[in-house]
Design a protein around this motif. Sequence first.
Motif: not given
Length: 176
Positions: A103, A117, A123, A127, A130, A151
């Motif tokens: 990413c 990503c 992704a 998350r 995060r 993302f």
Amino acid sequence: MTEPGTDDLVPADELEPESEAVAVYLRLRRLFGEPGARSADARKRAIRLPGDSTAFGAGRDPEDLGAVLEGMTQSLGWSSPLARGELLVSWPELVGPEVAAHCEPAGIDEGVLTVQCDSTAWATQLRIMRADILTTIVRRFPEAQVQSIRFIGPGAPSWKRGPRSVPGRGPRDTYG
């Protein structure tokens, strides 16, 4: 009585105004010699403001280049864009080299860091992470003013691009 060779100035009030030379002297003294008779601009120029630049005066000592640049970026409001640039450059250090290989940050817009990503799986995994990533960013780069992270996975394939694209509705008109 005064000693010979010393110059005694006679006050202007004691001079006799009959003489033309005395009248010219008094007029020139009023124009140029008395501080109260000067214009407002001349009085402002005569006043030295604190912090004025004078040779060998206060504030003329050399300073570190880093301190000068830091002060300039703060006064001009450049600290936030510079911090955002540092954040984007140091992304591999923030998330680690393994995660950074899949990413990369796309940009920061209105406090939202967008991260592109390689796959939807990456992704989704990011998350979940995060909160940790955002906490690290806020601690290391508070001037970047990042409030949230978004993302996104890879984009869907487009029907409009490629060697076999055709003008018009394309393959959608053959369904159904």
